[in-house]
Write a protein that holds these residues in place. Sequence first.
Motif, PDB file in Angstrom:
ATOM      1  N   UNK A 185       0.840  -1.199   0.000  1.00 19.69           N
ATOM      2  CA  UNK A 185       0.000   0.000   0.000  1.00 19.69           C
ATOM      3  C   UNK A 185       0.871   1.243   0.000  1.00 19.69           C
ATOM      4  N   UNK A 186       0.511   2.159  -0.869  1.00 17.83           N
ATOM      5  CA  UNK A 186       1.153   3.465  -0.818  1.00 17.83           C
ATOM      6  C   UNK A 186       0.068   4.494  -0.520  1.00 17.83           C
ATOM      7  N   UNK A 187       0.307   5.285   0.498  1.00 15.36           N
ATOM      8  CA  UNK A 187      -0.714   6.248   0.914  1.00 15.36           C
ATOM      9  C   UNK A 187      -0.119   7.648   1.024  1.00 15.36           C
ATOM     10  N   UNK A 188      -0.811   8.595   0.489  1.00 15.92           N
ATOM     11  CA  UNK A 188      -0.434   9.995   0.686  1.00 15.92           C
ATOM     12  C   UNK A 188      -1.532  10.689   1.469  1.00 15.92           C
ATOM     13  N   UNK A 189      -1.148  11.432   2.464  1.00 13.84           N
ATOM     14  CA  UNK A 189      -2.126  12.087   3.325  1.00 13.84           C
ATOM     15  C   UNK A 189      -1.938  13.597   3.280  1.00 13.84           C
ATOM     16  N   UNK A 190      -3.027  14.325   3.266  1.00 14.99           N
ATOM     17  CA  UNK A 190      -3.004  15.793   3.200  1.00 14.99           C
ATOM     18  C   UNK A 190      -2.226  16.298   1.988  1.00 14.99           C
ATOM     19  N   UNK A 191      -2.373  15.606   0.856  1.00 18.44           N
ATOM     20  CA  UNK A 191      -1.521  15.937  -0.287  1.00 18.44           C
ATOM     21  C   UNK A 191      -1.834  17.306  -0.868  1.00 18.44           C
ATOM     22  N   UNK A 192      -3.101  17.593  -1.010  1.00 18.29           N
ATOM     23  CA  UNK A 192      -3.485  18.861  -1.634  1.00 18.29           C
ATOM     24  C   UNK A 192      -4.514  19.538  -0.743  1.00 18.29           C
ATOM     25  N   UNK A 193      -4.314  20.812  -0.493  1.00 16.79           N
ATOM     26  CA  UNK A 193      -5.304  21.561   0.271  1.00 16.79           C
ATOM     27  C   UNK A 193      -5.635  22.825  -0.494  1.00 16.79           C
ATOM     28  N   UNK A 194      -6.896  23.025  -0.728  1.00 16.99           N
ATOM     29  CA  UNK A 194      -7.322  24.251  -1.402  1.00 16.99           C
ATOM     30  C   UNK A 194      -7.959  25.144  -0.349  1.00 16.99           C
TER      31      UNK A 194
END
Lengths: 510, 1081
Positions: free
Chosen positions: B1031-1040
């Motif tokens: 598993x590869x997980x990205x968290x909080x990657x993009x915030x508008x």
Amino acid sequence: MKLKKLLILGIIFIGLLSCDTELEEEIFSTYSAGNFFQNEEQLQAQNLGIYEAFRHVVWEQDMYFLVSMTSKYATSRVPSFAWHAAYQTPDRQPVRYSRLWDIGYRAIARANTVIKNVPLSNFYAENTELAKQYVAEARWMRAYSYFQLTQLFGDIPLYTEPVESADPAILLKPRSATQDIYNLIIEDLEFAKDNLPVSWNKTGTGRVTKAGGAFLLGKVYLTSAGFPLQITANYQKAIDALKPLADNPTAYDVELLSDWKSVFSIDNEGNKEVIFAHGNIYENLLGSVLPFWTNPQFSEFGGIQSRNGSGYQIAWHPNLLDLYEADDDRLVDGFTYSYRRINNNALITYRPTPLNVGGLTYGGRNGISGTKYQDGGAIGNVIHSKDHIVYRYVDAFLMLAEAYNENGNPAAALPYLKTARDRVKATVINTTDQDALRIILREERIRELYAEMGELFDIRRWNIAEEEYNNHLLRQWRNPNQGWDEKFKLSPIPLVELGKNPNLTQNTGW
Amino acid sequence: MTRTYNYHFNDILKKTLFLVLICISFGMQAQTPTIKGKITSVEGDPLPGAFVLQKGTKNGTSTDFNGNYKLTLLPNQGKILVFSYLGYKNTEKAVGASTTLNVKLVEESQSLDEIVIIGYGQEKRKDVTGAISSIKAKDLEDQFYTNITETIQGQASGVFVSSDSGEPGGGISINIRGINSITGSTQPLYVLNGIPLGTDTQAAGDLYFTGTNPLASLNPDDIQSIEILKDASATAIYGARAGNGVVLITTKEAKIGKVKISTNIRTSISSIGTPYNLMVGGQYAQFRNDIVTLQNPQTSFDDLLADNRIPFDGRSIDRPLPENARDGTRFMDAIFRQGVNRSANMTVSGGNEDLSQLLSVNFNENEGNIINSKFQRVNLRYNSKMKIGEKFKLNSNIQLNYARNQRVQTSARTGLSGVVFTAMRISPFVRLLDPETGDFNQFSEDGQMITNPVIEATESDNVQKDKRLIFSTNGVYEFTSDLKWTNRIGYNAGINTNQVFNNKKTVVGGNSSGRLFLAEAENNRFTAESFLNFNKRFDKHRVNATAGASYTDITAFRKRELYTDFTFDDLGIDALQLASTSQNFISIRTNNYYKSLLYRLNYTFNDRYTLTTTGRYDGDSKFSQGEPWGFFPSAALSWDAHKEKFIRDVRAISLLKFKVSYGQVGSSNGVGPYSTLDTYNISNIGLTDNNLYTGTFPSRISNRNLTWETSTTLNLGLNANFFRNRLRTSVDVYERVTENLLNNQQIPRQTGFNSIPINDGELNNRGIEVDIAYDVFKEENFSWTTKLNWTKSRTILEEYGSNEFLNGPNVGANFFGIGATRTYPGRQLGEFYGYKVIGLIQPGDLVDYAAGNFNIRTEEVTDEDGVVTQQQIFATTARNNNGNGAPGANSPGLWKFEDVDGNGLINQEDRQTIGNPNPDFFFGWNNQFRVGDFNISMFVQGSVGNDIMNLNRAFIGSGWSGANGTQNYYNNRWTVDNQHNDVRYPSFNGPTGITVPNSVFIEDGSYVRLKNLSVRYNLKGIKFFSNVGIVFTGTNLVTITNYTGPDPEVSTNGNGALNRGIDYSAFPRPKVYTLGLNLTF
């Protein structure tokens, strides 16, 4: 078999839950108020609970900043301390006003609890004389708290009973007239004066005694004779209250120490010249911070933090030295002219240079350190054991002299002034010109009582706040473009309190 | 295929499964031809107990534990096999030439037979009448969580999760359906495996510490399901503790079968970039000098210099002229770092019907993004399910949790030594390292002690530890299949400790010659419950009833002490004997208990109409002198309309259910034990005789009439599913009225007290919650499910007794010392309150700026009586006087405020509502894709319409002389050469900058955030492993967001009703990249 056990378990649970309507709470870490005031130990604990309201360093430092630093000679090398001298506290640290307000009213509430409950107790019925001493002590503490608050804020809310309900009419009381506050203070102090013991048996020094009763009553009368109330008849009442105290030190168990400097010595705390002091001790964070702030850095009498190279944040403008005669003990002993740095043993000598000299070393705009708060032994910056002396016996003489002079009898003032000045080798004053003597007496108060947190109150009762503002040396330097404002005649009611109580009003101009 | 068929089939399925589970060794006589194969999920997990049926016959079998089956076909019958498994879509396959037929089953969209945990029982989803949101382990897999509370964020409508900051283990709270109480705690009741958890378990913090998460020591990987009970029908069975909603957490249970071991290992790296970009040396010096020159216009710079009035005058090395200044130290870069989070989890489970067991071990270590911050957690959990005799079952859980949080104090909520705050304040001219020793610098060039944020972070040892034993056992005795008796005991014992050791290099430690703060909170919670469940069907009537009793006893012991004056400061807490003083020691023991009786009656007629009523009679010892007893009833009706003939024929509709519920719950969170008793506190005081004495004094104003606050909720719900449950929608509308609000009301200090516990006031909370899920694709090799939840909720303070308003807590004792929020009747809770900035003072506004006269110009004003007076053209904090005005208050470029009361003077009476921290709506959007062996999930979450009070602007964004400032401020600020009227960039922040909040600090805090994006690849056919996933997980990657602070998910002053949405030098939330490996064998 198993079923049987389960059934038993279940029955136990249901038994636990049989819904009796009483849910009793077991108290572990406090005392139930219902059965207190039963013996002298409990009375003493309740009364010391009033002293406890002033615990720790907050009351002392805030009083210093808001009262002593309004003296035109007060100075500081640190901008955040210079604010107070520059009349910027309401803008910069309004919290100091609300802290004094909180502490004062906390003490008043605790005193009210004692004053109400002690007379209702069995102990009072059986030991009336002794119980009255405790009521007198509580009433003195209440008077002292109201007196300090009204001198700062003017009209303030008046509570004579403990608050025991959420009734808005009680919670949200408006301010009472200054006159009404003084009426209560005087009533309390008349009682205290008559009922306080000459000394307490169960504790050492540090609780208010008969001397404190007379002293504060005299001070309150003298203050109310000045601004804003101007009840000039009270000059005589001040004389009546103070004269027995000044004339009979033995009867009151007080004394004017012959060695002026020893009055402030850390080794001589609770001496007989001290009428009332908040007793700072090392234990339990009940100490003082002023020794650290008022002494030079790397000095051996400023405690641990000055050993780390800080300290020396509040001091006195060298012009103050010009008020003294050359042989005055207070000039010699009252200020630190040189000391050895404890980190490198260098001798640092005070240089009386003007305010605007650069640099941050001892001297220059730093002013000169006073010696009234020396305590090198403290192991933390707020746990110095140096007591916060509020009232000293010598002030009874100065007040008495002032009362005589203002009451039109300057000649009667002179012996008392002489007593106060003789012990510091100051020359004898002989003038009987009322105005000339007034100036001398006012300067004498500064010479004797600088840094003892009474300056602002004197300035206000003499109605010279504008003059003092205009002549304030550090204010002139730091804030030359700011002019006098009438609002400075009273301190601002804390914003936070105004927000909570719609019936509370702000002092004019704030 | 018709629905009737489905139901018929499910019935058979259930009965068969039951048989299979009991008689697992049941064998089949071999007949020809025999088909065998394996039934798995599309992910490749074997499905034990799946059913295989020869179509058109009653000939069938079930799979074994490895998903294998063997079926001998009846001759002369159809050669089609029907494969089915609970929760999965039926699949038909024709038998071909081969005798092996492997099948992958696709999961059903949403099973109406899904079990939902409710208070004191469980129900099938289709029978639920209350508003309950469920989160299953499956919804959470592949996401990155550091605690159990975070898992709920964005997953369910009506549930708002807000964290104080990005600090590992930091404070976080859940609001279910808005805010229903104005007290400090708006946390719901957490119930773990039937036993309520306490959230008041934290030891006292040292001065100025921000809150931490009381549930931080629980293991989020243990979650089987979380049910969130929202309306009164669901919560009223928890009576007096359900006022803020109830969260039921169920942990994974032992499974019957051969021993299965599954592990997952995850490693994350996290980074936050440069959250605060501050001025460098030359800018800092210029800014400081400008404050002086601006206030002394009549004096030339050279004269000011000669007069020693210019702070950066070139006279010493750390006071250079701006043009000669070096850039200096970037302290922000020195305190932030890349974080690493490692976790490993192993679960072993297996057993038979008499005894099955599960052991789960978890380890997590999270190195935060500020140097020296580290959160560690170890969990051990054991679950056993025993069957004793034929009728008695015992299900026990024991968990041992240990969490160690090495904290770095960041936001000086009230103090001065917070690391981020110190890094904002410190002069860039201070060198990071002492050039002689190479150590971190403690002194400025002129020998002044400085507060170096790196020293504060590394030389303070701030550790919070939580050791907790949670034990519960559930014994269920089945009198008959209809009547069960459950006895439950829960015991939750824990010690939470805080130790803060500041060695002599830190400012606080230096001041005390080494300082150690120790605090401890010991909590023992004992719960015993006994209840009967009766469940029976009589023709068209079905009755499901529960009745029982519950007792909870909570004893808490707290102590704290302070040690100072350490001979040597290198051993810290491990050698207390080095300290020569101990001080400020306090211990407090409290007890609180509840006694309760409860019932629920659930009656269904004709499978269509359901009535549920519940009630709980609760007594709380807190109100011993008041009214301790309260009864909390609820009733709900539901109608399964799709079963009616007129709808049954509409093929598109697969579910149509209407629900209405009404009921009451209570809350006593607002006050502590003994609030109705008169007591005297104990303390001590020194006298001038240098002795310590005991002093006692009233501890509170007691209120003998205290009782619960009660919430009454009306809930209308609609569940509608379409296209064979492929599109699932649910809408709930509710109104909740909370009366008798329990509050420690802040009262004027003139009473001698700070607060009094009262019951007063009323809240009205209305909301709408929408959940939509759609299986866009549902194929064997490709599926896409999208789920959206959307919530709008609004809480209004209807009235507050005789009070005109309700003030929020003070923002910070050393600075503002004033509340930042005020709530008025008729308005939302916790609205920001302060001055409204309407412009900047310009030189032309002053009487004679060039000559140093800072009085505001006046103009003639004629009042009603024709009297002409001179009045200031606008109001300021310092009214014009006879002299020159106040430069500190009236300098050009300072803020002009709206004079609300029109008296010509700006003071606190001129504050007004300036912002609203409550969102207009918030949502979570979850997408799960499966492409072959890849699983992709994407989770977007957002909040719209909420304001944030960005106090960082007060300190570093508007020219406070006590700190450095941002580059953005420096480049845009008002100067004599850059005159403008943009209120965001004053010349400096004037007397009110850090004393009274204003509208410039208010920013739109709306955001949409890609909270999680994960890709999992399932490897097949690996030896020894039944499943391997990467598993590869990205968290909080993009915030508008338009928010200018580092992170819009912030609330540094905690999450009470009246102090939310304040950002005060927070620990920002990082972007996290995680690589995980799941192994099952």
